[in-house]
Enzyme design. Sequence first.
Site, PDB file in Angstrom:
ATOM      1  N   ALA A 181      -2.873  -4.297   7.303  1.00  0.00           N
ATOM      2  CA  ALA A 181      -2.484  -3.019   7.738  1.00  0.00           C
ATOM      3  C   ALA A 181      -3.660  -2.317   8.474  1.00  0.00           C
ATOM      4  O   ALA A 181      -4.980  -2.920   8.272  1.00  0.00           O
ATOM      5  CB  ALA A 181      -2.248  -2.296   6.309  1.00  0.00           C
ATOM      6  N   GLY A 220      -1.680  -7.216   4.902  1.00  0.00           N
ATOM      7  CA  GLY A 220      -0.378  -6.972   5.140  1.00  0.00           C
ATOM      8  C   GLY A 220       0.335  -8.049   5.989  1.00  0.00           C
ATOM      9  O   GLY A 220       1.448  -8.242   6.308  1.00  0.00           O
ATOM     10  N   GLU A 251       1.365 -10.742   3.954  1.00  0.00           N
ATOM     11  CA  GLU A 251       2.703 -10.185   3.382  1.00  0.00           C
ATOM     12  C   GLU A 251       3.580 -10.066   4.233  1.00  0.00           C
ATOM     13  O   GLU A 251       4.836 -10.284   3.731  1.00  0.00           O
ATOM     14  CB  GLU A 251       2.195  -8.973   2.651  1.00  0.00           C
ATOM     15  CG  GLU A 251       1.230  -9.043   1.760  1.00  0.00           C
ATOM     16  CD  GLU A 251       0.494  -7.619   1.193  1.00  0.00           C
ATOM     17  OE1 GLU A 251      -0.155  -7.004   1.897  1.00  0.00           O
ATOM     18  OE2 GLU A 251       0.654  -7.530   0.017  1.00  0.00           O
ATOM     19  N   GLU A 263      -7.910  -7.802   0.484  1.00  0.00           N
ATOM     20  CA  GLU A 263      -7.892  -6.365   0.130  1.00  0.00           C
ATOM     21  C   GLU A 263      -8.940  -5.987  -0.954  1.00  0.00           C
ATOM     22  O   GLU A 263      -9.461  -5.088  -1.004  1.00  0.00           O
ATOM     23  CB  GLU A 263      -6.284  -5.840  -0.487  1.00  0.00           C
ATOM     24  CG  GLU A 263      -5.169  -5.844   0.698  1.00  0.00           C
ATOM     25  CD  GLU A 263      -4.550  -7.122   0.979  1.00  0.00           C
ATOM     26  OE1 GLU A 263      -4.973  -8.310   0.448  1.00  0.00           O
ATOM     27  OE2 GLU A 263      -3.147  -6.764   1.360  1.00  0.00           O
TER      28      GLU A 263
END
Length: 258
Positions: free
Chosen positions: A66, A109, A112, A132
Amino acid sequence: MDAYTCIIAETRGRVATITLNRPEALNALNGALVRELIDAATGFDADPGIGAIVITGSAKAFAAGADIKEMAEHGYAEMLLGGPFPGWVGFERLRTPIIAAVSGFALGGGCELAMMCDIILAADTAKFGQPEITLGILPGFGGSQRLPRAIGKYKAAEMILTGRMMGAEEAERAGLVSRIVPADELLAEAAALAETIASKSLPAVIAAKDALQAAQEMPLAEGLRFERQAFAAAFATEDQKEGMRAFAEKRAPEFRHR
Ligand code: CO8
């Protein structure tokens, strides 16, 4: 096709390809990119002329997570409502099989997003990770749930608690990727895989994807009941009749729905 700025969406025959395209940020997933990705993928999913979707990035990065800069100043309530990505759960409801073709970094992300797809095909340059923890947060697009299901609790815990990356070979050994291919063959291999899937009966493919999804979500007994019903329902389709007749007549099936 809508004019997109962060992705490239194209079709070839029954295969759609979505290329993440923010090279200046290693395809970091910002609100605009995720909106466009969901818009394009939802459109392809609703099109019966499309039988499989490939999602890919660049040679250097599938997606480096992200967009850290975009979400850095958000608070609890904003993030609970999805932060810059309020509609991203819609991605998980798509029924068309999706292949992640991963080259370079698939982090946070990005890893993911790959795990939300049905098949992960990796270039030999692929690197997967959930970094993260090094940012003072934890995975938020499903990584803490999907990674342990994919590679087991202990290996997932090491990755999520340390932020370490793993290369393509380790990812294949761990069961995260279905196959490794040379980087310069990644897109051709992904397209061939997508074409194979898109040549099958679409109702059968959707039912098989639903059953695979059920295997992730249901206890065994419930999943087996789900499969029994879905299997019987397949016999209500014209494509089942055609598939089995074609076998008996020693010819290729001509599925009506594909
Ligand atoms: N966000 C924003 N910008 C990024 C990101 C990112 N995730 N990753 C890279 N960039 C930018 C860099 O800032 C840099 O920009 P600039 O040139 O303007 O400085 C450019 O991309 C190139 O990156 P680097 O110079 O860092 O390239 P390197 O080859 O040196 O390093 C790495 C590559 C190792 C991939 C490095 O860029 C990196 O560590 N990136 C961050 C990886 C990361 O921590 N990802 C996890 C993010 S958090 C997340 O994904 C949570 C998802 C859940 C959200 C749920 C919401 C509901």
